[in-house]
Scaffold this active site. Structure first.
Site, short mmCIF file in Angstrom:
data_model
loop_
_atom_site.label_atom_id
_atom_site.label_comp_id
_atom_site.label_asym_id
_atom_site.label_seq_id
_atom_site.Cartn_x
_atom_site.Cartn_y
_atom_site.Cartn_z
CG ASP A 190 -1.98 -1.03 1.18
OD1 ASP A 190 -2.80 -0.94 0.24
OD2 ASP A 190 -2.00 -1.92 2.05
CB SER A 249 -5.38 -6.17 11.14
OG SER A 249 -5.99 -5.22 10.34
CG MET A 270 -4.59 4.00 -1.82
SD MET A 270 -4.57 3.21 -0.20
CE MET A 270 -3.15 2.14 -0.38
C1 DX5 Z 1 -6.12 0.51 3.23
C2 DX5 Z 1 -5.23 -0.43 2.51
C3 DX5 Z 1 -5.39 -1.84 2.89
C4 DX5 Z 1 -5.08 -2.18 4.33
C5 DX5 Z 1 -5.92 -3.37 4.71
O1 DX5 Z 1 -6.02 1.76 2.64
O2 DX5 Z 1 -5.47 -0.34 1.11
O3 DX5 Z 1 -4.64 -2.69 2.01
O4 DX5 Z 1 -3.73 -2.46 4.55
O5 DX5 Z 1 -5.75 -3.59 6.06
P1 DX5 Z 1 -6.77 -4.47 6.91
O6 DX5 Z 1 -6.81 -5.84 6.30
O7 DX5 Z 1 -6.19 -4.43 8.26
O8 DX5 Z 1 -8.13 -3.81 6.83
ZN ZN Z 2 -4.54 -1.84 -0.23
#
Ligand code: DX5
Ligand code: ZN
Length: 216
Positions: free
Chosen positions: A35, A198, A68
């Site tokens: 990410d 997580s 992002m």
């Molecule tokens: C949020 C990220 C996700 C995040 C997911 O902006 O794109 O990839 O790491 O984390 P969990 O699985 O903890 O929701």
């Molecule tokens: Zn992501």
């Protein structure tokens, strides 16, 4: 379609990324989700190219890079050079999404397109037959550890209708709040790639958590 688990590095131990890469290598995860956040498209800042390059050295799995960021077109080449095997950008962050798709194709890597939960799925209509994967966010992009948004199931159904109308068969990825409790329902809805931060890295046994997500 085949199930794929893409654990999100955002929830890993940044003081010991090599160990977490080795855990991923030994697991049934086919991809590693990375990410990248710029503090502009999303409020948070995560990490950039040096971390990606370091991870590339230690991880044998495909790097599934989720950017992002604003102006994704500016950085396509650098992400490809840094080792991305799949590059997913946000449709709502791009002035010209088709241009970004074409740039990623030029690099010879896979293309993903994503939208946040408040962006109409219909925005993806012109692109579903041009990409390898659609990522529907099941939380607002920016942070790990958020709660899964239940409306995501309706959005998956809508996406599948759009794909059908365009004769598209891209992969469908879900990202945010994924855990062994909702994985089965997501597969049944037609999703084949699950991102999990997580629920994998906070587990006492991450390799087993990945196995569970794959075999619910
Ligand atoms: C949020 C990220 C996700 C995040 C997911 O902006 O794109 O990839 O790491 O984390 P969990 O699985 O903890 O929701
Ligand atoms: Zn992501």
């Amino acid at each position: 379609m085949k199930r794929i688990i893409s654990p999100s590095l955002l929830a890993a131990d940044f003081g010991n990324l090599k160990a977490d890469c080795e855990m991923i290598n030994a697991s049934e995860a086919e991809w590693l989700h990375i990410d990248v956040m710029d503090g502009s498209f999303v409020p948070n800042i995560s990490f950039g190219f040096p971390v990606l390059e370091a991870v590339r050295k230690h991880c044998t799995k495909m790097l599934d890079v989720h950017i992002m960021i604003v102006h994704p077109e500016k950085y396509v080449k650098r992400f490809a050079e840094a080792g991305a095997g799949m590059l997913t950008f946000h449709c709502e962050a791009a002035e010209n999404p088709q241009e970004v798709i074409d740039l990623i194709r030029t690099e010879g890597i896979q293309v993903g397109i994503s939208v946040n939960p408040d962006i109409p799925v219909s925005m993806l209509e012109p692109y579903v037959d041009k990409v390898d994967m659609v990522l529907l966010m099941s939380v607002y992009a920016g942070y790990g550890g958020q709660k899964f948004i239940e409306e995501t199931y309706d959005r998956i159904a809508e996406l599948r209708e759009i794909m059908k109308s365009r004769n598209a068969n891209c992969m469908i990825q879900i990202d945010g709040g994924v855990n062994p409790q909702n994985a089965q329902k997501l597969y049944e809805a037609g999703v084949n790639v699950l991102v999990a931060g997580s629920s994998v890295f906070n587990s006492a046994n991450p390799v087993e958590a990945i196995h569970q997500l794959l075999n619910v």
